[in-house]
Design a protein around this motif. Structure first.
Motif, PDB file in Angstrom:
ATOM      1  N   UNK A 145       0.816  -1.202   0.000  1.00 51.93           N
ATOM      2  CA  UNK A 145       0.000   0.000   0.000  1.00 51.93           C
ATOM      3  C   UNK A 145       0.844   1.244   0.000  1.00 51.93           C
ATOM      4  N   UNK A 146       0.242   2.346   0.411  1.00 48.24           N
ATOM      5  CA  UNK A 146       0.953   3.623   0.447  1.00 48.24           C
ATOM      6  C   UNK A 146       1.404   3.914   1.873  1.00 48.24           C
ATOM      7  N   UNK A 147       2.673   4.176   2.000  1.00 52.28           N
ATOM      8  CA  UNK A 147       3.250   4.501   3.303  1.00 52.28           C
ATOM      9  C   UNK A 147       3.533   5.989   3.355  1.00 52.28           C
ATOM     10  N   UNK A 148       2.910   6.690   4.270  1.00 49.46           N
ATOM     11  CA  UNK A 148       3.115   8.130   4.426  1.00 49.46           C
ATOM     12  C   UNK A 148       4.549   8.402   4.882  1.00 49.46           C
ATOM     13  N   UNK A 149       5.184   9.384   4.270  1.00 50.51           N
ATOM     14  CA  UNK A 149       6.540   9.748   4.646  1.00 50.51           C
ATOM     15  C   UNK A 149       6.584  11.120   5.321  1.00 50.51           C
ATOM     16  N   UNK A 150       6.124  12.155   4.617  1.00 50.26           N
ATOM     17  CA  UNK A 150       6.252  13.514   5.131  1.00 50.26           C
ATOM     18  C   UNK A 150       5.189  14.395   4.502  1.00 50.26           C
ATOM     19  N   UNK A 151       4.801  15.450   5.223  1.00 55.65           N
ATOM     20  CA  UNK A 151       3.736  16.349   4.790  1.00 55.65           C
ATOM     21  C   UNK A 151       4.163  17.793   5.036  1.00 55.65           C
ATOM     22  N   UNK A 152       4.014  18.620   4.017  1.00 51.02           N
ATOM     23  CA  UNK A 152       4.274  20.053   4.113  1.00 51.02           C
ATOM     24  C   UNK A 152       2.955  20.804   3.953  1.00 51.02           C
ATOM     25  N   UNK A 153       2.747  21.805   4.798  1.00 46.04           N
ATOM     26  CA  UNK A 153       1.564  22.656   4.679  1.00 46.04           C
ATOM     27  C   UNK A 153       2.003  24.106   4.811  1.00 46.04           C
TER      28      UNK A 153
END
Lengths: 113, 115
Positions: free
Chosen positions: B42-50
């Motif tokens: 599946x999809x593994x979350x790595x990093x998020x920018x906001x």
């Protein structure tokens, strides 16, 4: 924290038969729910989403999904599948602040002629 | 309009080398995400920018992984001292968190192979 469970990793179905792909989530807060589709050798694209309002949402290609808050489910359905629906389908959830998304492990739908 | 673009589309590297993966989000999208997609995982979350907020790095698997987003637009994911288990498709997505939106638009991905 949120999590998403897609109960079926593979679903084979004959052409023109109905299909349901199951998705359950866990969350202590209000969430937004999404289904994405990934066709072979292509990127992910949005199939449909639930943000608020009617619990039955319709998406592209004849798919629909129903949000069931009491059962924390968001199952995807199509009354009659086509060969072209063969793809990987991902359920996703995010908090209603719209930041981090959590994806399920995917369900591989194979439509058999 | 232009969608999310990623480069390179494919990258083969030797174990121990560093790699940089680039993502150009949709213009005006304030949120940018990196995921890793491994076979059967599946999809593994790595990093998020906001926007200008500090990034959410909670998904980065080790300190060999880092990411930057310059000027609120282009992002680079860097993997140092690559290992064979880093082989995967790395996906970038962007979204606009305005009312009624929130869905993510995905790029085509970068397929990384570590030999």
């Amino acid at each position: 924290a949120q999590s998403v469970t897609q109960l079926d990793s593979q679903v084979p179905v004959f052409e023109e038969a109905p299909v349901e792909l199951r998705c359950n989530y866990s969350s202590s807060v209000s969430v937004y729910l999404f289904w994405y589709v990934q066709y072979p050798n292509q990127g992910l694209q949005l199939l449909l989403k639930y943000l608020s309002g009617s619990t039955l949402v319709k998406g592209i290609n004849g798919f629909e999904a129903e949000f069931n808050k009491s059962q924390t489910s968001f199952h995807l359905r199509k009354p009659s599948v086509h060969i072209s629906d063969t793809a990987e389908y991902f359920c996703a959830v995010s908090r209603n602040t719209g930041n981090q998304f959590y994806f399920g492990t995917g369900t591989s739908l194979t439509v058999i002629p | 309009g232009a969608g999310v673009s990623q480069s390179p589309s494919n990258k083969v590297t030797e174990k121990g080398k560093d790699v940089e993966l680039r993502c150009d989000p949709i213009s005006g999208h304030t949120a940018l995400y990196w995921y890793r997609q491994s076979l059967g995982q599946g999809l593994e979350f790595l990093i998020y920018f906001q926007g200008n907020s500090a990034p959410d790095k909670s998904g980065l698997p080790s300190d060999r992984f880092s990411a930057e987003r310059t000027g609120g637009s282009v992002s680079t994911l860097t993997i140092q001292r690559t290992q064979q288990e880093d082989s995967a498709v790395y996906l970038c997505a962007s979204s606009s968190t305005g009312h009624g939106s929130y869905e993510q638009y995905f790029g085509p991905g970068t397929r990384l192979t570590v030999t």
